[in-house]
Design a protein around this motif. Structure first.
Motif, PDB file in Angstrom:
ATOM      1  N   GLU A 280       0.772  -1.199   0.038  1.00 10.93           N
ATOM      2  CA  GLU A 280      -0.112   0.022  -0.048  1.00 10.93           C
ATOM      3  C   GLU A 280       0.857   1.254  -0.098  1.00 10.93           C
ATOM      4  OE1 GLU A 280      -3.055   0.252   3.044  1.00 10.93           O
ATOM      5  OE2 GLU A 280      -3.878  -1.847   2.491  1.00 10.93           O
ATOM      6  N   GLU A 281       2.088   1.131   0.770  1.00  4.97           N
ATOM      7  CA  GLU A 281       2.826   2.386   0.953  1.00  4.97           C
ATOM      8  C   GLU A 281       3.465   2.678  -0.510  1.00  4.97           C
ATOM      9  OE1 GLU A 281       2.589   0.090   3.269  1.00  4.97           O
ATOM     10  OE2 GLU A 281       2.890   0.943   5.111  1.00  4.97           O
ATOM     11  N   LYS A 282       3.887   1.600  -1.060  1.00  5.39           N
ATOM     12  CA  LYS A 282       4.614   1.697  -2.400  1.00  5.39           C
ATOM     13  C   LYS A 282       3.491   2.178  -3.575  1.00  5.39           C
ATOM     14  CE  LYS A 282       8.887   0.308  -1.821  1.00  5.39           C
ATOM     15  NZ  LYS A 282       9.747   1.099  -1.944  1.00  5.39           N
ATOM     16  N   GLU A 283       2.174   1.657  -3.456  1.00  6.08           N
ATOM     17  CA  GLU A 283       1.142   2.462  -4.411  1.00  6.08           C
ATOM     18  C   GLU A 283       1.155   3.861  -4.154  1.00  6.08           C
ATOM     19  OE1 GLU A 283      -1.593   2.156  -7.508  1.00  6.08           O
ATOM     20  OE2 GLU A 283       0.063   0.828  -6.929  1.00  6.08           O
ATOM     21  N   ILE A 284       0.842   4.230  -2.693  1.00  2.87           N
ATOM     22  CA  ILE A 284       0.566   5.625  -2.447  1.00  2.87           C
ATOM     23  C   ILE A 284       1.842   6.447  -3.100  1.00  2.87           C
ATOM     24  CG2 ILE A 284       0.594   7.181  -0.579  1.00  2.87           C
ATOM     25  CD1 ILE A 284      -1.070   5.131   0.883  1.00  2.87           C
ATOM     26  N   GLU A 285       3.006   5.952  -2.880  1.00  5.17           N
ATOM     27  CA  GLU A 285       4.129   6.567  -3.207  1.00  5.17           C
ATOM     28  C   GLU A 285       4.382   6.642  -4.890  1.00  5.17           C
ATOM     29  OE1 GLU A 285       8.981   5.638  -3.216  1.00  5.17           O
ATOM     30  OE2 GLU A 285       7.951   4.846  -1.641  1.00  5.17           O
ATOM     31  N   ARG A 286       3.951   5.479  -5.604  1.00  9.52           N
ATOM     32  CA  ARG A 286       3.789   5.656  -6.958  1.00  9.52           C
ATOM     33  C   ARG A 286       2.882   6.616  -7.353  1.00  9.52           C
ATOM     34  NH1 ARG A 286       0.754   4.107 -10.915  1.00  9.52           N
ATOM     35  NH2 ARG A 286      -0.881   3.483  -9.703  1.00  9.52           N
ATOM     36  N   LYS A 287       1.810   6.902  -6.721  1.00 13.55           N
ATOM     37  CA  LYS A 287       0.653   7.658  -7.046  1.00 13.55           C
ATOM     38  C   LYS A 287       1.255   9.302  -6.910  1.00 13.55           C
ATOM     39  CE  LYS A 287      -3.394   4.766  -6.586  1.00 13.55           C
ATOM     40  NZ  LYS A 287      -4.773   4.565  -5.626  1.00 13.55           N
ATOM     41  N   MET A 288       1.773   9.296  -5.872  1.00 14.74           N
ATOM     42  CA  MET A 288       2.673  10.788  -5.397  1.00 14.74           C
ATOM     43  C   MET A 288       3.430  11.058  -6.418  1.00 14.74           C
ATOM     44  SD  MET A 288       2.708  10.702  -1.131  1.00 14.74           S
ATOM     45  CE  MET A 288       3.464  12.261  -1.372  1.00 14.74           C
ATOM     46  N   GLN A 289       4.231  10.136  -6.828  1.00 18.49           N
ATOM     47  CA  GLN A 289       5.279  10.219  -7.881  1.00 18.49           C
ATOM     48  C   GLN A 289       4.819  10.763  -9.306  1.00 18.49           C
ATOM     49  OE1 GLN A 289       7.651   6.914  -7.809  1.00 18.49           O
ATOM     50  NE2 GLN A 289       8.868   7.505  -6.313  1.00 18.49           N
ATOM     51  N   MET A 290       3.984  10.083  -9.629  1.00 15.74           N
ATOM     52  CA  MET A 290       2.873  10.277 -10.806  1.00 15.74           C
ATOM     53  C   MET A 290       2.229  11.647 -10.767  1.00 15.74           C
ATOM     54  SD  MET A 290       2.050   9.109 -13.736  1.00 15.74           S
ATOM     55  CE  MET A 290       2.501   7.338 -13.613  1.00 15.74           C
ATOM     56  N   ARG A 291       1.941  11.935  -9.628  1.00 17.80           N
ATOM     57  CA  ARG A 291       1.249  13.347  -9.503  1.00 17.80           C
ATOM     58  C   ARG A 291       2.238  14.475  -9.634  1.00 17.80           C
ATOM     59  NH1 ARG A 291      -0.866  15.120  -3.809  1.00 17.80           N
ATOM     60  NH2 ARG A 291       1.414  15.206  -3.594  1.00 17.80           N
ATOM     61  N   ASP A 292       3.421  14.298  -8.915  1.00 23.96           N
ATOM     62  CA  ASP A 292       4.615  15.221  -9.093  1.00 23.96           C
ATOM     63  C   ASP A 292       4.913  15.417 -10.498  1.00 23.96           C
ATOM     64  OD1 ASP A 292       4.435  15.711  -6.293  1.00 23.96           O
ATOM     65  OD2 ASP A 292       6.143  14.173  -5.866  1.00 23.96           O
ATOM     66  N   LYS A 293       4.925  13.969 -11.096  1.00 27.93           N
ATOM     67  CA  LYS A 293       5.565  14.024 -12.696  1.00 27.93           C
ATOM     68  C   LYS A 293       4.604  14.865 -13.533  1.00 27.93           C
ATOM     69  CE  LYS A 293       8.328   9.728 -12.756  1.00 27.93           C
ATOM     70  NZ  LYS A 293       8.213   8.456 -13.064  1.00 27.93           N
ATOM     71  N   LEU A 294       3.230  14.887 -13.119  1.00 27.88           N
ATOM     72  CA  LEU A 294       2.285  15.650 -13.920  1.00 27.88           C
ATOM     73  C   LEU A 294       2.450  17.018 -13.945  1.00 27.88           C
ATOM     74  CD1 LEU A 294      -0.799  13.433 -13.736  1.00 27.88           C
ATOM     75  CD2 LEU A 294       0.438  13.545 -15.782  1.00 27.88           C
ATOM     76  N   VAL A 295       2.654  17.378 -12.279  1.00 22.97           N
ATOM     77  CA  VAL A 295       2.705  18.794 -12.318  1.00 22.97           C
ATOM     78  C   VAL A 295       4.186  19.353 -12.896  1.00 22.97           C
ATOM     79  CG1 VAL A 295       3.513  20.401 -10.471  1.00 22.97           C
ATOM     80  CG2 VAL A 295       1.728  18.687 -10.057  1.00 22.97           C
ATOM     81  N   THR A 296       5.276  18.538 -12.618  1.00 16.54           N
ATOM     82  CA  THR A 296       6.514  18.968 -13.514  1.00 16.54           C
ATOM     83  C   THR A 296       6.327  18.904 -14.747  1.00 16.54           C
ATOM     84  OG1 THR A 296       7.709  17.678 -11.704  1.00 16.54           O
ATOM     85  CG2 THR A 296       9.033  18.212 -13.580  1.00 16.54           C
TER      86      THR A 296
END
Length: 507
Positions: A280-296
């Motif tokens: 679950e933590e990895k999935e949350i981390e993956r989603k946060m990274q994806m969100r950061d990538k989209l913002v970037t």
């Protein structure tokens, strides 16, 4: 497998305590022995005791009632050769009774005390006057009347039973307290989300909680070798941690991700393993990274559009102003042509920088001679258009300094950092390349005496399109960071405005 190598804690304590007791008894007999008396009885008894100690250690997992009854028998034989009722060693029955209460059950300690009373009674009442004086190893007074012997027997018998009662009561209270503490600890350990397993130095399970069994996919019975029973996905990581090559390893099992951590027990004789499900933590981390990538990506697209629009607008305006009539002077069209060429080159440089930033790198880990690498970088920087004669270079690395990494990529890092330092020192200054060790880590640094970076801008310098120089698009430091992360290194920046900047690569 020989059982003695895996005896319980109670067995080790029993062996130790009885060894101390009887060694002390043998030593006292030797000290007070009459010189003319033979040592044969003592040698026979000590040999039998040592043989029994070895048999117990290698053939039994835990002490039983008959072991203590046998100890009482050994002691009674000792009394025979030290004066029976007159022996000064009668009180040695007491520690045997206490030890039985500690390692067995209350009823067992009463059985041992009763057997001690009977053994002492037989020895004192029936053998005291029948033992030949030449067999008694120590000096004793004349034999007392039977009445005194009977009184001593009654007193010692009550003493034995009283010792058993007090010892059992104290041990019972301590056990209840210990059980209460163990229950509290067990409840806590079972409540947490971690699987916990403790193993000894040979890798045998000592203790585990239920979550560890769920994670490892098998029941974890004490005494079993952990590596022999866990599922295949965990075997290699656990083996690596138990051999102390690594402390933390990530494991993928089916569609789940686990983190296995190892730590030495406080006495160094074993390892505690902690396992937790990080899916679950990895999935949350993956989603946060994806969100950061989209913002970037959004910021990146906006900056890219801005950078492309400027030269395109200039090219369009220049093209509209070109006049093909013969009346127009050639020099006007020539200036417009130069502007078109300049903005086209700028677009080409933007595309090239963008491709450098987005391309993937193939890492070739080799031993790099840092001194020679820095010399090559300095030589290239002296040919750079931003170099001027007032800039001084210092290579502070020793000629034997080495590092593991990709030679060409590390050269690209140092070249990018060097070019930035050249831009920061238009009027000249010093640029230093060096290495030092901090907290057990190697620090490779590039330091300059240039204009510095404002503190509020330090968080932006690794973002594409951020630059406080007129030339360039701000891809240099993002590329540097990308290469450093590829090596699993870290980077730090320390800067003071108008004093200079130090960039540290932490290996």
């Amino acid at each position: 497998m020989i059982k003695g190598f895996f005896v319980s804690r109670d067995s080790r304590r029993y062996c130790l305590y009885r060894a101390i007791l009887f060694v002390l008894l043998f030593s006292l007999i030797l000290v007070f022995r009459e010189k003319e008396k033979s040592l044969l009885p003592l040698l026979v008894l000590s040999t039998v005791f040592i043989f029994d100690e070895f048999l117990f250690f290698f053939l039994q997992k835990k002490p039983k009632l008959y072991n203590f009854l046998l100890d009482v028998t050994y002691l009674s034989f000792m009394l025979v050769f030290t004066g029976a009722a007159l022996s000064p060693f009668v009180p040695f029955y007491l520690p045997i009774i206490v030890l039985s209460a500690y390692l067995l059950f209350p009823i067992d300690s009463f059985i041992v005390s009763g057997y001690s009373a009977v053994s002492y009674g037989v020895t004192a009442i029936f053998l005291t006057e029948k033992i030949p004086r030449n067999l008694i190893l120590i000096s004793i007074p004349s034999f007392p009347p039977l009445e005194i012997v009977l009184v001593e027997f009654v007193v010692y018998s009550f003493a034995f039973i009283f010792t058993a009662a007090i010892s059992s009561l104290v041990v019972q209270i301590l056990r209840e307290q210990l059980i209460r503490v163990k229950v509290d600890i067990s409840d806590i350990v079972e409540a947490i989300d971690y699987g916990i397993v403790t193993v000894d130095e040979q890798g045998h399970i000592v203790w585990s909680n239920s979550k560890a069994a769920n994670f490892f996919g098998t029941s974890l019975l004490p005494g079993k070798k952990l590596l022999d029973i866990i599922v295949e996905a965990f075997k290699k990581p656990v083996e690596t941690i138990l051999s102390r090559e690594e402390k933390n390893l990530e494991v993928e099992k089916e569609d789940k991700i686990f983190m296995v951590r190892g730590s030495d027990l406080f006495d160094g004789k074993g390892t505690i393993l902690m396992i937790n499900d990080q899916t679950e933590e990895k999935e949350i981390e993956r989603k946060m990274q994806m969100r950061d990538k989209l913002v970037t990506l959004g910021n990146f697209a906006a900056n890219l559009a801005h950078e492309v629009r400027n030269p395109v607008s200039s090219i369009r305006a220049s093209a509209e102003l070109i006049d093909t009539s013969e009346k127009v002077k050639a020099n006007k069209n020539e200036r417009l042509k130069e502007l078109i060429m300049k903005e086209s080159d700028r677009l080409d440089y933007l595309v090239e920088s963008f491709l450098d930033f987005t391309k993937s790198f193939n890492l070739e880990n080799k031993t790099i001679q840092l001194y020679n690498l820095v010399e090559d970088v300095i030589s290239d920087l002296k040919k750079n258009k931003f170099f001027n004669r007032n800039i001084k270079f210092q290579n502070e690395l020793s000629e034997d300094a080495t590092i593991k990494g990709d030679h060409n990529l590390l050269k690209s890092i140092l070249s990018n950092l060097g070019v930035n330092s050249l831009k920061a020192m238009p009027s000249g200054g010093n640029m230093i390349f060096g290495v030092r060790e901090e907290n057990g880590k190697l620090i490779l640094f590039v330091k300059d005496t240039g204009c510095g970076i404002r503190e509020k801008d330090l968080s932006k310098i690794f973002s594409p399109f951020y630059t406080h120089f007129r030339e360039g698009f701000g891809f240099g430091l993002p590329i540097v960071k990308k290469i450093i992360e590829l090596h699993n290194w870290d980077i730090e920046v320390e800067s003071v405005v108008n004093e200079g900047t130090e960039i540290r690569i932490i290996v």
